[in-house]
Enzyme design. Structure first.
Site, mmCIF file in Angstrom:
data_model
loop_
_atom_site.group_PDB
_atom_site.id
_atom_site.type_symbol
_atom_site.label_atom_id
_atom_site.label_comp_id
_atom_site.label_asym_id
_atom_site.label_seq_id
_atom_site.Cartn_x
_atom_site.Cartn_y
_atom_site.Cartn_z
ATOM 1 N N GLN A 113 -1.867 5.596 -2.403
ATOM 2 C CA GLN A 113 -0.436 5.793 -2.107
ATOM 3 C C GLN A 113 0.172 4.486 -1.608
ATOM 4 O OE1 GLN A 113 -0.498 9.033 0.739
ATOM 5 N NE2 GLN A 113 -0.583 10.571 -0.873
ATOM 6 N N GLU A 124 -8.231 -7.037 -1.169
ATOM 7 C CA GLU A 124 -9.040 -5.846 -0.872
ATOM 8 C C GLU A 124 -10.528 -6.114 -0.994
ATOM 9 O OE1 GLU A 124 -8.020 -2.418 -3.269
ATOM 10 O OE2 GLU A 124 -9.202 -1.063 -2.018
ATOM 11 N N TYR A 125 -11.301 -5.337 -0.237
ATOM 12 C CA TYR A 125 -12.770 -5.325 -0.298
ATOM 13 C C TYR A 125 -13.200 -5.107 -1.752
ATOM 14 C CZ TYR A 125 -17.488 -3.763 1.064
ATOM 15 O OH TYR A 125 -18.843 -3.626 1.222
ATOM 16 N N SER A 126 -14.142 -5.867 -2.230
ATOM 17 C CA SER A 126 -14.568 -5.731 -3.626
ATOM 18 C C SER A 126 -15.838 -4.895 -3.729
ATOM 19 C CB SER A 126 -14.830 -7.109 -4.246
ATOM 20 O OG SER A 126 -15.464 -6.926 -5.503
ATOM 21 N N ARG A 128 -17.188 -4.364 -6.493
ATOM 22 C CA ARG A 128 -17.997 -4.973 -7.560
ATOM 23 C C ARG A 128 -18.971 -5.950 -6.919
ATOM 24 N NH1 ARG A 128 -14.623 -7.864 -12.024
ATOM 25 N NH2 ARG A 128 -16.581 -7.667 -13.131
ATOM 26 N N LEU A 213 9.258 -8.291 7.421
ATOM 27 C CA LEU A 213 9.774 -7.145 8.181
ATOM 28 C C LEU A 213 10.724 -6.273 7.359
ATOM 29 C CD1 LEU A 213 9.870 -5.624 10.855
ATOM 30 C CD2 LEU A 213 11.673 -7.171 11.612
ATOM 31 N N HIS A 214 11.531 -6.869 6.512
ATOM 32 C CA HIS A 214 12.441 -6.063 5.689
ATOM 33 C C HIS A 214 11.645 -5.077 4.837
ATOM 34 C CE1 HIS A 214 15.184 -4.817 2.616
ATOM 35 N NE2 HIS A 214 14.685 -5.619 1.703
ATOM 36 N N ARG A 223 6.977 6.074 4.669
ATOM 37 C CA ARG A 223 5.655 6.590 5.053
ATOM 38 C C ARG A 223 5.571 7.125 6.482
ATOM 39 N NH1 ARG A 223 3.647 7.668 0.078
ATOM 40 N NH2 ARG A 223 3.922 5.897 -1.284
HETATM 41 C C1 LIG Z 1 6.841 11.287 -0.315
HETATM 42 C C2 LIG Z 1 6.492 10.466 -1.514
HETATM 43 C C3 LIG Z 1 6.057 11.082 -2.668
HETATM 44 C C4 LIG Z 1 5.720 10.310 -3.800
HETATM 45 N N1 LIG Z 1 5.264 10.933 -4.924
HETATM 46 C C5 LIG Z 1 4.910 10.202 -6.017
HETATM 47 C C6 LIG Z 1 4.412 10.817 -7.203
HETATM 48 O O1 LIG Z 1 4.293 12.028 -7.285
HETATM 49 N N2 LIG Z 1 4.050 10.023 -8.242
HETATM 50 C C7 LIG Z 1 4.188 8.662 -8.209
HETATM 51 O O2 LIG Z 1 3.880 7.991 -9.192
HETATM 52 N N3 LIG Z 1 4.675 8.053 -7.105
HETATM 53 C C8 LIG Z 1 5.028 8.776 -6.011
HETATM 54 N N4 LIG Z 1 5.492 8.140 -4.888
HETATM 55 C C9 LIG Z 1 5.609 6.676 -4.894
HETATM 56 C C10 LIG Z 1 7.069 6.229 -5.048
HETATM 57 O O3 LIG Z 1 7.612 6.640 -6.285
HETATM 58 C C11 LIG Z 1 7.165 4.702 -4.943
HETATM 59 O O4 LIG Z 1 6.407 4.125 -5.961
HETATM 60 C C12 LIG Z 1 6.616 4.182 -3.614
HETATM 61 O O5 LIG Z 1 7.150 4.917 -2.539
HETATM 62 C C13 LIG Z 1 6.994 2.712 -3.454
HETATM 63 O O6 LIG Z 1 8.372 2.644 -3.284
HETATM 64 P P1 LIG Z 1 9.203 1.365 -3.696
HETATM 65 O O7 LIG Z 1 9.041 1.103 -5.147
HETATM 66 O O8 LIG Z 1 10.594 1.567 -3.191
HETATM 67 O O9 LIG Z 1 8.491 0.267 -2.771
HETATM 68 P P2 LIG Z 1 8.071 -1.238 -3.025
HETATM 69 O O10 LIG Z 1 7.147 -1.396 -4.158
HETATM 70 O O11 LIG Z 1 7.598 -1.698 -1.674
HETATM 71 O O12 LIG Z 1 9.378 -1.975 -3.388
HETATM 72 C C14 LIG Z 1 10.400 -2.181 -2.428
HETATM 73 C C15 LIG Z 1 11.699 -2.309 -3.172
HETATM 74 O O13 LIG Z 1 11.639 -3.506 -3.954
HETATM 75 C C16 LIG Z 1 12.292 -3.285 -5.183
HETATM 76 N N5 LIG Z 1 11.305 -3.489 -6.248
HETATM 77 C C17 LIG Z 1 9.987 -3.769 -6.111
HETATM 78 N N6 LIG Z 1 9.412 -3.941 -7.314
HETATM 79 C C18 LIG Z 1 10.386 -3.742 -8.231
HETATM 80 C C19 LIG Z 1 10.428 -3.781 -9.646
HETATM 81 N N7 LIG Z 1 9.352 -4.080 -10.368
HETATM 82 N N8 LIG Z 1 11.590 -3.527 -10.247
HETATM 83 C C20 LIG Z 1 12.682 -3.242 -9.546
HETATM 84 N N9 LIG Z 1 12.731 -3.188 -8.204
HETATM 85 C C21 LIG Z 1 11.595 -3.447 -7.553
HETATM 86 C C22 LIG Z 1 12.852 -1.882 -5.170
HETATM 87 O O14 LIG Z 1 14.158 -1.920 -4.675
HETATM 88 C C23 LIG Z 1 11.984 -1.178 -4.151
HETATM 89 O O15 LIG Z 1 12.613 -0.080 -3.535
HETATM 90 C C24 LIG Z 1 5.845 8.894 -3.764
HETATM 91 C C25 LIG Z 1 6.298 8.281 -2.592
HETATM 92 C C26 LIG Z 1 6.615 9.040 -1.479
HETATM 93 C C27 LIG Z 1 7.094 8.343 -0.228
#
Ligand SMILES: Cc1cc2nc3c(=O)[nH]c(=O)nc-3n(C[C@H](O)[C@H](O)[C@H](O)COP(=O)(O)OP(=O)(O)OC[C@H]3O[C@@H](n4cnc5c(N)ncnc54)[C@H](O)[C@@H]3O)c2cc1C
Length: 299
Positions: A113, A124-126, A128, A213-214, A223
């Site tokens: 997650q 991360e710990y490998s 392999r 921090l952002h 989370r």
């Molecule tokens: C309660 C909960 C349930 C979830 N359930 C599922 C599920 O069922 N299946 C599943 O697959 N996932 C699930 N997720 C994961 C979720 O869809 C997001 O992938 C995860 O929370 C990361 O969020 P993020 O992309 O905003 O964060 P980050 O990857 O930390 O990115 C932060 C921000 O940076 C920007 N960003 C980063 N990378 C990109 C990019 N490549 N393109 C555009 N903008 C970008 C976006 O604005 C993003 O909000 C769940 C998450 C939560 C919290």
């Protein structure tokens, strides 16, 4: 020697600090919180590590914001007021001037997650390269939740005692058998990269994780939220507890304007303004509006 390999001489001016400085981690190399049976969150380093005496790492946010606002900042010349203003108006880049490096030890299902958050630097710990340790996450009796009837993605109330006992026994037996099979495969000469395939999601992994921090606030807002799975929330809450004393003003603003705030849709604002029901035939949206009304103490 070829022309390209030459490095031009540069004069470095090492200026003394403008004032006495203090270490935001109080001279410590590691602040650690134990999680569950084998897990942990440890804070290893912070940028800025040294700040003027009497300041916290919030200082770096204010310093960056003042560069961008220049003279204009005089209107909001108090640090707390400025950070809260930035937070309310989602002026986020000054928060990227603060960084944290963590060491996390967590089960693989939590790491899966976690790794969805793409804005951190991870090492991360490998499995392999190294043998996976005999460490598995097993919830306590009070941690065995029933499948939620309203949320297909979650658990809520506790399972009854006999179901919980049976589940924990099942985990213990399968983990023991799977780890024995893993060891046997290694002894037989199977490569570590393949032998690990038989291990369960409850086995622990670990990594170093660095983030600004952002992006950490974005991670924490998702989370620490009650919709996140309890196990990853335990880690997120510990991380917040570790950073709070280092950036107390930004942490307070995060709670006020992000984690504990409520976002209203246009339809919800309309319902609030007119006192009429929410105009939607979507049951989930309706239920979410009811939740918000409860929090706002609106009948
Ligand atoms: C309660 C909960 C349930 C979830 N359930 C599922 C599920 O069922 N299946 C599943 O697959 N996932 C699930 N997720 C994961 C979720 O869809 C997001 O992938 C995860 O929370 C990361 O969020 P993020 O992309 O905003 O964060 P980050 O990857 O930390 O990115 C932060 C921000 O940076 C920007 N960003 C980063 N990378 C990109 C990019 N490549 N393109 C555009 N903008 C970008 C976006 O604005 C993003 O909000 C769940 C998450 C939560 C919290």
């Amino acid at each position: 020697m070829g022309r390209d390999s030459q490095v031009e001489e540069v004069t470095i001016q090492k200026k003394p600090p403008e004032s006495e400085v203090s270490d935001v981690m109080g001279g410590s190399a590691r602040w650690e919180v134990k999680i569950h049976d084998h897990g942990l969150v440890a804070l290893l380093d912070v940028m800025p590590r040294f700040v003027p005496v009497g300041k916290t790492a919030d200082f770096a946010i204010v310093q960056a914001a003042r560069v961008s606002y220049g003279e204009g900042t005089k209107q909001v010349n108090e640090d707390r007021g400025l950070i809260r203003y930035l937070s309310r108006h989602r002026h986020t880049t000054p928060f990227e001037m603060v960084e944290f490096k963590f060491h996390h030890v967590m089960p693989i299902f939590v790491a899966r997650q976690w790794i969805r958050h793409r804005t951190a630097n991870v090492n991360e710990y490998s499995a392999r390269y190294s043998v996976v340790k005999d460490r598995f996450y097993r919830p306590s009796m009070e941690g065995v939740r029933q499948q939620s009837k309203t949320n297909r993605q979650g658990g809520d109330e506790l399972a009854d005692v006999s179901t919980a006992e049976e589940f924990l026994r099942y985990l213990e037996e399968t983990e023991r058998a799977q780890y024995a099979g893993y060891e046997k495969a290694l002894e037989g000469g199977v490569s570590r990269e393949l032998a690990r395939m038989g291990l369960p999601l409850s086995v622990y992994t670990e990594w170093y994780w660095k983030i600004d921090l952002h992006n950490l606030f974005h991670f924490l807002s998702l989370r620490m939220d009650p919709h996140a799975q309890q196990e990853i929330r335990d880690y997120a809450n510990a991380m917040f507890a570790l950073i709070q004393p280092i950036i107390p003003i930004a942490a307070e603003a995060f709670l006020d304007y992000n984690l504990h705030s409520i976002r209203l849709s246009r339809l919800e604002i309309e319902a609030l303004r007119t006192g009429q029901p929410l105009v939607t035939d979507n049951k989930r949206e309706q239920a979410e509006w009811e939740e918000k009304k409860k929090r706002l103490d609106i009948k």
